[in-house]
Design an enzyme around this catalytic site. Sequence first.
Site, PDB file in Angstrom:
ATOM      1  CG  HIS A  27      -1.949  -0.983   1.350  1.00  0.00           C
ATOM      2  ND1 HIS A  27      -2.115  -1.777   2.460  1.00  0.00           N
ATOM      3  CD2 HIS A  27      -2.921  -1.344   0.476  1.00  0.00           C
ATOM      4  CE1 HIS A  27      -3.147  -2.583   2.270  1.00  0.00           C
ATOM      5  NE2 HIS A  27      -3.657  -2.348   1.078  1.00  0.00           N
ATOM      6  CE  LYS A  51     -17.486  -6.441   2.472  1.00  0.00           C
ATOM      7  NZ  LYS A  51     -16.675  -6.007   1.327  1.00  0.00           N
ATOM      8  NE  ARG A 102      -2.984  -7.403  -5.030  1.00  0.00           N
ATOM      9  CZ  ARG A 102      -3.851  -7.657  -4.071  1.00  0.00           C
ATOM     10  NH1 ARG A 102      -3.420  -7.845  -2.849  1.00  0.00           N
ATOM     11  NH2 ARG A 102      -5.132  -7.745  -4.321  1.00  0.00           N
ATOM     12  CB  SER A 139      -4.417  -6.572   4.355  1.00  0.00           C
ATOM     13  OG  SER A 139      -3.956  -5.315   3.956  1.00  0.00           O
TER      14      SER A 139
END
Length: 177
Positions: A27, A51, A102, A139
Site C-alpha cells: 500500500h 464487514k 498486482r 493484508s
Amino acid sequence: MTQPDDQERVIRRAVCPGSFDPVTNGHIDIISRASQLFDEVVVAVGVNKNKSRGRLFTAEERISMLEKVCADFPNVTVASFEGLLTTFCEERGIGAIVKGLRAVSDFDYELQMAQMNSSLVDVETVFIPTSPEYSFLASSLVKEVATFGGDVSSLVPADVLTLLTARLAERAREQDE
Ligand code: PNS
C-alpha cells in the site's frame, strides 16, 4: 504562451481507497507513487459496518496506523468514508481514484469498479502497477501468515508489525478462554 497564475491552477486531487486492515508495504508503495503524480492525495479507509466484525483493526486503529506511515508524505492526508467512494470523491473535489494492480487477476474486478464509478460521477481511475517485490502482498495473507507465526517483518512497517503481533496474541488468548 501565457501560464495560468497560481490562483487559477487546478489542484489535482486523488484518493487511494482501501480497507487497510492493516496497511502493508505494498500500500505504501502505491501511496508514495501516487503522491508524486498528484498535488494532493487522500488515503481513504472504507468503513462498511456490515464487514466490521471481520476486521482485525477498528477504523480508528487503521486510520492511526496510516497517519503514522504517511507522515513523511507532505501532500498525503488520511480520512475515512462510509457508503459510496464516488460520493466521497464528489464531496472532496477528487477527480482520480488510484488503485494498485498486482496481477492480471486484480484487473477484471478493478476494471468493473472503475467503469461503475465513472458511470456514477465524473471520476477517472488510475491504475499503478505494483512494484514486483510486492506483487504477492495482501493484508489478508499478512494476517494469515502472522497468525500462524510466519515472519511478515519485511511486509509491513515496524509499528504495524508491533500492533499486529499484539492484536493476534490478544485474539489467541480470547480463543483459549
Ligand atoms: O482494500 P479493499 O478491500 O480492496 O478496498 C475496497 C474498497 C474500500 C476500495 C471498495 O470496496 C470500495 O470502493 N468501497 C466503497 C463502496 C463503493 O463505492 N462501492 C461501489 C464500487 S463500484
